[in-house]
Design a protein around this motif. Structure first.
Motif, short mmCIF file in Angstrom:
data_model
loop_
_atom_site.label_atom_id
_atom_site.label_comp_id
_atom_site.label_asym_id
_atom_site.label_seq_id
_atom_site.Cartn_x
_atom_site.Cartn_y
_atom_site.Cartn_z
N GLU A 29 0.99 -1.14 0.01
CA GLU A 29 0.12 0.02 0.20
C GLU A 29 0.80 1.20 -0.19
O GLU A 29 1.87 1.33 0.50
CB GLU A 29 -0.94 0.26 1.30
N ALA A 30 0.49 2.27 -0.53
CA ALA A 30 1.10 3.57 -0.53
C ALA A 30 0.03 4.75 -0.32
O ALA A 30 -0.98 4.57 -0.85
CB ALA A 30 1.97 3.60 -2.01
N LEU A 31 0.79 5.84 0.47
CA LEU A 31 0.00 7.00 0.26
C LEU A 31 0.58 7.86 -1.10
O LEU A 31 1.86 7.88 -1.35
CB LEU A 31 0.35 7.69 1.49
N VAL A 32 -0.30 8.59 -1.88
CA VAL A 32 0.07 9.60 -2.84
C VAL A 32 -0.10 10.91 -2.24
O VAL A 32 -1.71 11.02 -1.86
CB VAL A 32 -0.73 9.26 -4.03
N VAL A 33 0.76 11.69 -2.34
CA VAL A 33 0.41 13.19 -1.61
C VAL A 33 0.89 14.20 -2.93
O VAL A 33 1.60 13.75 -3.63
CB VAL A 33 1.28 13.29 -0.55
N LEU A 45 6.27 9.55 9.56
CA LEU A 45 5.29 8.88 10.20
C LEU A 45 5.42 7.30 9.80
O LEU A 45 4.65 6.68 10.45
CB LEU A 45 3.99 9.33 9.95
N GLY A 46 6.36 6.88 9.10
CA GLY A 46 6.42 5.50 8.76
C GLY A 46 5.81 5.09 7.74
O GLY A 46 5.85 3.89 7.35
N TYR A 47 5.31 5.81 6.63
CA TYR A 47 4.32 5.29 5.48
C TYR A 47 5.30 5.37 4.38
O TYR A 47 6.18 6.12 4.09
CB TYR A 47 3.18 6.39 5.06
N TYR A 48 5.18 4.53 3.35
CA TYR A 48 5.60 4.59 2.00
C TYR A 48 4.64 5.63 1.40
O TYR A 48 3.44 5.52 1.11
CB TYR A 48 5.58 3.29 1.32
N ALA A 49 5.22 6.58 0.87
CA ALA A 49 4.53 7.91 0.07
C ALA A 49 5.33 8.15 -1.05
O ALA A 49 6.38 8.54 -1.05
CB ALA A 49 4.30 8.91 1.22
N ARG A 73 -2.62 -1.10 -3.51
CA ARG A 73 -3.68 0.05 -3.26
C ARG A 73 -3.32 1.25 -2.98
O ARG A 73 -2.17 1.01 -2.34
CB ARG A 73 -4.78 -0.55 -2.47
N LEU A 74 -3.83 2.30 -3.13
CA LEU A 74 -3.44 3.66 -2.92
C LEU A 74 -4.43 4.63 -1.99
O LEU A 74 -5.55 4.51 -2.39
CB LEU A 74 -3.35 4.20 -4.32
N SER A 75 -3.75 5.32 -1.13
CA SER A 75 -4.62 6.36 -0.25
C SER A 75 -3.92 7.62 -0.71
O SER A 75 -2.82 7.83 -0.69
CB SER A 75 -4.30 6.13 1.19
N VAL A 76 -5.01 8.20 -1.61
CA VAL A 76 -4.52 9.46 -2.38
C VAL A 76 -5.00 10.53 -1.21
O VAL A 76 -6.35 11.14 -1.04
CB VAL A 76 -5.34 9.75 -3.72
N LEU A 77 -4.10 11.43 -0.73
CA LEU A 77 -4.24 12.46 0.17
C LEU A 77 -4.36 13.79 -0.48
O LEU A 77 -3.26 14.30 -1.16
CB LEU A 77 -3.14 12.37 1.45
N ALA A 78 -5.49 14.36 -0.64
CA ALA A 78 -5.70 15.67 -1.35
C ALA A 78 -5.25 16.84 -0.52
O ALA A 78 -5.52 16.74 0.68
CB ALA A 78 -7.13 15.91 -1.75
N ASP A 108 -2.63 20.50 4.22
CA ASP A 108 -1.79 19.51 3.52
C ASP A 108 -1.46 18.71 4.70
O ASP A 108 -1.37 19.21 5.84
CB ASP A 108 -0.94 19.77 2.57
N LEU A 109 -0.65 17.66 4.31
CA LEU A 109 -0.31 16.72 5.37
C LEU A 109 0.95 17.27 6.19
O LEU A 109 1.15 17.08 7.18
CB LEU A 109 0.08 15.31 4.61
N ARG A 110 1.81 18.03 5.52
CA ARG A 110 2.97 18.55 5.93
C ARG A 110 2.71 19.54 7.22
O ARG A 110 2.96 19.60 8.24
CB ARG A 110 3.75 19.58 4.94
N GLU A 111 1.24 20.55 6.82
CA GLU A 111 0.89 21.31 7.80
C GLU A 111 0.19 20.80 8.93
O GLU A 111 0.61 20.94 10.09
CB GLU A 111 -0.10 22.26 7.31
N TRP A 112 -0.41 19.57 8.64
CA TRP A 112 -1.03 18.72 9.85
C TRP A 112 0.01 18.13 10.70
O TRP A 112 -0.07 18.12 11.97
CB TRP A 112 -1.99 17.80 9.12
N VAL A 113 0.91 17.45 10.20
CA VAL A 113 1.95 16.78 10.87
C VAL A 113 2.86 18.00 11.53
O VAL A 113 2.99 17.63 12.95
CB VAL A 113 3.25 16.11 10.11
#
Length: 133
Positions: A29-33, A45-49, A73-78, A108-113
């Motif tokens: 599985e991968a995150l797409v950012v 955070l330990g994800y393959y992104a 499968r992909l989790s697409v983080l908008a 975005d993810l950067r701001e959230w983290v």
């Protein structure tokens, strides 16, 4: 791609934008950012992104990488804006893999983290979104 201390972004003249890939192996599985800094936040955070060069770019390159790496499968983080959501939605339809569109509770993810999001918070956000086949 470069970023100044005040957040300004630029690229070196003559360079070309591509996808941003971590130096690790996916586990199916991968995150797409969007962008290298969101990809770095996910990796922290330990994800393959995989970072897209923009909200519309990198579709073919990411699909080819996923085939090579065995991503299923992909989790697409908008990014949480109109273009980011539209681009992520289009990507989910073009990826050729089961995907889920995830809109984050931050720009975005950067701001959230940067504001304190943990892997557990990201996992809860991911779990609240359904997979599309």
């Amino acid at each position: 791609r470069l970023r100044s201390e005040d957040g300004e972004k630029w690229a070196l003249r003559g360079s070309r934008q591509g996808i941003f890939v971590p130096d690790m192996e996916p586990r199916g599985e991968a995150l797409v950012v969007e962008g290298p800094t969101d990809a770095a936040a996910a990796v922290s955070l330990g994800y393959y992104a995989i970072g897209r060069p923009s909200c519309t770019g990198g579709v073919r390159e990411i699909a080819a990488l996923c085939r090579r790496k065995g991503v299923k499968r992909l989790s697409v983080l908008a990014d949480n804006d109109g273009p980011g959501i539209a681009g992520a939605r289009a990507f989910c339809g073009q990826a050729g893999l089961p995907a889920r569109l995830v809109v984050l509770p931050a720009k975005d993810l950067r701001e959230w983290v940067r504001n304190g999001a943990t892997r557990q918070a990201v996992e809860a956000c991911l779990a609240a979104h359904a997979w599309r086949v």
